[in-house]
Design an enzyme around this catalytic site. Structure first.
Site, mmCIF file in Angstrom:
data_model
loop_
_atom_site.group_PDB
_atom_site.id
_atom_site.type_symbol
_atom_site.label_atom_id
_atom_site.label_comp_id
_atom_site.label_asym_id
_atom_site.label_seq_id
_atom_site.Cartn_x
_atom_site.Cartn_y
_atom_site.Cartn_z
ATOM 1 N N ASP A 1 0.834 -1.195 0.000
ATOM 2 C CA ASP A 1 0.000 0.000 0.000
ATOM 3 C C ASP A 1 0.876 1.256 0.000
ATOM 4 O OD1 ASP A 1 -2.800 1.111 0.554
ATOM 5 O OD2 ASP A 1 -1.619 2.048 2.139
ATOM 6 N N GLU B 1 1.162 -0.462 -5.070
ATOM 7 C CA GLU B 1 0.145 0.564 -5.280
ATOM 8 C C GLU B 1 0.880 1.896 -5.356
ATOM 9 O OE1 GLU B 1 -3.503 3.094 -3.514
ATOM 10 O OE2 GLU B 1 -1.755 2.589 -2.340
#
Ligand code: NOJ
Ligand code: CA
Length: 927
Positions: free
Chosen positions: A212, A254
């Site tokens: 993330d 990401e």
């Protein structure tokens, strides 16, 4: 599909993520097994069969760790646990095993940029001494002015990337919510702790980790604090740990960045295995809004090549807002206006909506976008609920509106939970258009035409072709800019090459497009969803028409797969020799023309004809034989046989000849021309007389006259049946050519009579003519009556049947093709439906076939009755059979039908696991 069939195996391939299709979901919103209103691991396990049967092979779980849930779990309070609302660690472990048992790999979240402010590391840090190791787990400052050049991501809620902590007496750094302090990767302890958390999950069997918010790991003065080399160094350390101890696992970055910056997260193949293609996603919506492919082709051209072991992840929607950070300001305004005119749908720099509402519930557009998702370069990620067209709720806070409970059925809470509705984790969608009463899995599973079943079919097609996941992309550039066309080309390890052509119409209007496919001349496009075979590609632009928002996927197959209805254009000779005629066309049968025809023209001409059987033959010697002029008014016509001797033996073909004037405009006779003909200063053509209507008319005239013409060896007999006299045709009756150049050549006159030229001739009775004559004479009504035949009878009495003339029966095609279509329909509906009720289509198709077979059987019986009549003709006189012979032949028939039925049921089992119809067939035959 049964559960047994749905189970696939995990493919043991380190590059598995290239062939993956990822299904993204939140445990809390998927299915609540214990009825407390919150989805849980036990519920997810219950629904694993649904996921496997959808046809994906990887599940990505949004964060499920202990968390105060102020960022829906991305605010982690404990890296090694499970939020007790969702279950225990043992449930997560069981889920991983159950997923693997069904061939599904599992991806989870590794949120390393930040933790929750409730994480013990942060609680310890704020209390620790400034400058201590414990304090330095996070990024601190005495002022809130450091790193001034850093943008704020959550602009709707945050005013600064610094928040003051009274306990610590200092500001801490956070790129997201103020309750999510960023970890400090300049402290080696942090990376150590993160690697340890990573190993914890990898040891539990996780296949991949979504990293993330990776661009923001490290901060440096004077930069924008994104994509820094120090951040890449951290990622390389993580990757090295994977390669060393967990080969075959995958890291997915990401990084919501421009293509050139995102590309760096692959490193030299030594950082992340995968990264989301953020710039592509909004441009798909832009292309649709502007009805112009340019936004997509433009960004694809800007997308750099990536290392061979790396892969893009592509998506249409996910759990966040449709981020518009990677578009220009004016593009953002345009997209906001187009897709979020209601301002409540806007969040930060994006749009918080699901796919179906963005597409205004328009099935055509939803399918079009999914077709791009499943065919563009990369691994597709499907967001849970989008496979049934779930809606959203823009009245809920933050991004909760796109994270509502999965809609399983029209029951209470959409079948998600038995809890009191007030206790639900989020309210389910209940509006009339997208609410669970109308959009739910149960209803769509029962509907063959639902979006869900469409997605299942598309995924099963994608699964069969590695080119989608692994192939190279080549953009085509047709002039019509509403058409996006690209090739996906791939050669498997075993050397098998695959080319897929994708064509999409991003406009609301039907469109035509001309594609330059000359590089694939002679290949045959097979439409991949229906299996229809399209006309072969030639050297001219390939014309396609597409309905509004339509798309095609074609497999460009080799030319062996020509459609049955395709009439290929005959191949003309490259150069024509001119023959000289003074008066009669029959002069070409004398030298020098005869020699020219035999030695130069025909050896070139014959191998180009489809009806010529020995195309590979060498050392052709051709002799014109038995040529005779057909008497009558109109163009000169010569009926000839050609005898061909080669290394393959000697064969005989029928070749009628005609002369045409130079100004003849019809295409067919010009394409079948053998030579030019010159009479003084007038030029003309010598062609295959079959290509002009006059031949058939002349043959009919001669049949009506019961004519006999002398030829070199014997005579040419035109033998009518009495039925011919009953058919009257106008002199200008229309002629329709059926198969110009197949093994025989047929044409229809006046829609009443069919004339068939037997091209490849041999001595003896022709069964079609012989049997047709007897049955016609005996009045059997269920065949096309024979009207006559043209036979050359040699001096020694051997018949050579040259033409068969029958009454024309109107039809919709041939039984062979019809049967194949029907069986394919039955197999397809068996393969595509999971519910037994959906085999109704298949049963319909087989019933239709059974009825047809019954009629066919009855007619054959009737025919045998007719043939059993006494006859003076020895060939047709009935003979008594013995019981033994009858049993022998009926045993043989039964055996042969049973073996076909066994083959059929094998095919059907592989398509569906349902053996009913073929099983019945075997049973009936045995009786
Ligand atoms: C990215 C996640 O996709 C998003 O949902 C989350 O809010 C941010 N990271 C911050 O953790
Ligand atoms: Ca629960």
């Amino acid at each position: 599909m049964t559960k047994k069939n749905a189970a696939q195996r995990i493919v043991d391939d380190p590059l598995w993520y290239k062939d993956a299709v990822i299904y993204q979901l939140h445990v809390k919103s998927f299915y609540d097994a214990n009825g407390d209103g919150i989805g849980d691991f036990a519920g997810l396990i219950d629904k694993l069969d649904y996921i496997a049967e959808l046809g994906v092979n990887t599940v990505w779980l949004l964060p499920f760790y202990p968390s105060p849930l102020r960022d829906d779990g991305y605010d982690i309070a404990d890296y090694r646990g499970v939020n007790p609302d969702y279950g225990r660690l043992s449930d997560a472990r069981k889920f991983i095993a159950e997923a693997h048992r069904r061939g599904l790999r599992v991806i989870t979240e590794l949120v390393i940029n930040h933790t929750s402010d409730q994480h013990p590391w942060f609680q310890r840090a704020r209390r620790a001494k400034a400058g201590s190791k414990a304090r330095d787990y996070y990024v601190w400052s005495d002022t809130d002015t450091r790193y001034a050049g850093t943008r704020i991501i959550f602009i709707d809620t945050e005013k600064s990337n610094w928040t003051y902590d009274a306990e610590a007496g200092a500001y801490y750094w956070h790129r997201f919510y103020s309750h999510q302090p960023d970890l400090n990767f300049d402290n080696p302890q942090v990376l150590k702790a993160i690697l340890s958390a990573m190993r914890f999950w990898l040891d539990l069997g996780i296949d991949g980790l979504r990293l993330d918010a990776v661009p923001y790991l490290v901060e440096r003065d004077g930069t924008n604090n994104e994509n820094l080399p120090e951040t890449h160094a951290v990622l390389k350390r993580i990757r090295a740990e994977i390669d060393r101890h967990y080969p075959g696992r995958m890291l997915l970055a990401e990084a919501n960045q421009w293509p050139e910056d995102t590309q760096e997260y692959f490193g030299d193949g030594d950082e992340c295995h995968m990264a989301f293609n953020f710039p592509l996603m909004p441009r798909i919506y832009m292309a649709l809004a502007q009805e112009d492919r340019y936004p997509i082709t433009d960004i694809l051209r800007q997308t750099p090549d990536i290392p061979a072991n790396c892969q893009w992840a592509i998506f249409l929607r996910n759990h966040d807002e449709l981020t518009l950070e990677m578009v220009t300001d004016s593009e953002r305004d345009y997209l906001w206006e187009k897709y979020a005119s209601d301002h409540r749908a806007r969040l930060n720099l994006g749009i918080r909506r699901r796919l179906a509402p963005l597409m205004e519930c328009d099935r055509r557009r939803i399918e079009l976008l999914n077709s791009l998702l499943l065919s563009m370069p990369g691994t597709p990620v499907i967001y849970y609920g989008d496979e049934i067209g779930m809606g959203d709720n823009i009245h809920l806070g933050d991004r909760d509106g796109v994270r509502t409970p999965m809609q399983w059925s029209p029951d209470r809470n959409g079948g998600f939970s038995r809890a009191d509705p007030a206790a639900l984790v989020l309210p389910p969608i209940m509006d009339p258009l997208y609410g669970y009463a109308s959009i739910n899995v149960e209803a769509q599973a029962h509907d063959e035409h639902s979006l869900l079943n469409w997605m299942r079919r598309m995924l099963s097609i994608r699964r069969m072709h590695h080119a989608f996941g692994r192939g190279q992309l080549k953009l085509l550039k047709p002039n019509n800019r509403t058409i996006l066309a690209y090739l996906r080309e791939h050669t498997d390890a075993d050397g098998e090459a695959q080319t897929i052509l994708c064509v999409a119409n991003v406009s609301r209007m039907a469109q035509a497009v001309e594609l330059d496919l000359t590089a694939f001349a002679e290949r045959v496009p097979i439409e991949m969803i229906g299996g229809a075979v399209f006309p072969p590609i030639g050297v001219l632009p390939y014309l396609l028409t597409l309905p509004p928002f339509g798309f095609f996927w074609f497999l460009l197959a080799s030319s062996t797969r020509l459609p049955s209805w395709h009439a290929p254009l005959p191949e003309p000779l490259p150069d024509y020799i001119t023959l000289v005629v003074r008066k009669n066309l029959t002069e070409i049968l004398s030298n020098p023309s005869r020699t020219t025809l035999e030695r130069e023209v025909l050896p070139d001409y014959l191998p180009k004809r489809r009806w010529f059987a020995v195309k590979q033959a060498r050392r052709l010697e051709v002799r014109i034989d038995q040529a005779t002029a057909l008497p009558g008014a109109g163009p000169a016509l010569i009926l000839s046989e050609v005898e061909v001797t080669s290394d393959q033996g000697t064969e005989r073909y029928l070749l009628p000849l005609a002369e045409l004037p130079d100004d003849e405009t019809a295409v067919r006779p010009r394409q079948l021309a053998l030579a030019r003909v010159r009479r003084g200063r007038h030029m003309g053509w010598l062609t295959d007389a079959f290509s002009i209507g006059a031949l058939a008319q002349r043959v009919l005239d001669l049949l009506r006259e019961d004519a006999t013409l002398p030829v070199d060896d014997g005579e040419l007999r035109f033998i009518p049946t009495i039925q011919l006299a009953e058919i009257e045709l106008p002199a200008d009756a229309e002629v329709r050519w059926l198969s110009v150049e197949q093994s025989n050549s047929s044409l229809v006159i006046g829609d009443r009579i069919i004339v068939k030229l037997i091209r490849h001739i041999s001595g003896g009775q022709h069964p079609e003519a012989e049997m047709g004559r007897v049955l016609t004479e005996r009045g059997f009504a269920n065949i096309a009556p024979l009207l006559g035949e043209v036979v050359r009878v040699s001096a020694s009495g051997t018949p050579y049947v040259l033409m068969v003339v029958q009454s024309f029966t109107h039809n919709q095609g041939d039984a062979w093709q019809w049967t194949q279509n029907m069986l394919e329909r039955a197999l397809r509906s068996a393969g595509g439906s999971e519910q037994p009720e959906h085999s109704s289509q298949q049963t319909d198709a087989l019933q239709e076939f059974a009825q047809f077979a019954t009629v066919l059987g009855r007619r054959i019986g009737e025919m045998h009755n007719v043939l059993a009549q006494p006859s003076d003709d020895v060939a047709f006189a009935p003979q008594a059979t013995t019981k033994k012979a009858t049993r022998c032949s009926s045993d043989w028939m039964r055996r042969s039908i049973c073996s076909k039925a066994r083959l059929g049921s094998k095919m059907q089992r592989s398509a569906s696991g349902y053996t009913g119809c073929w099983g019945n067939a075997r049973y009936c035959i045995k009786r």
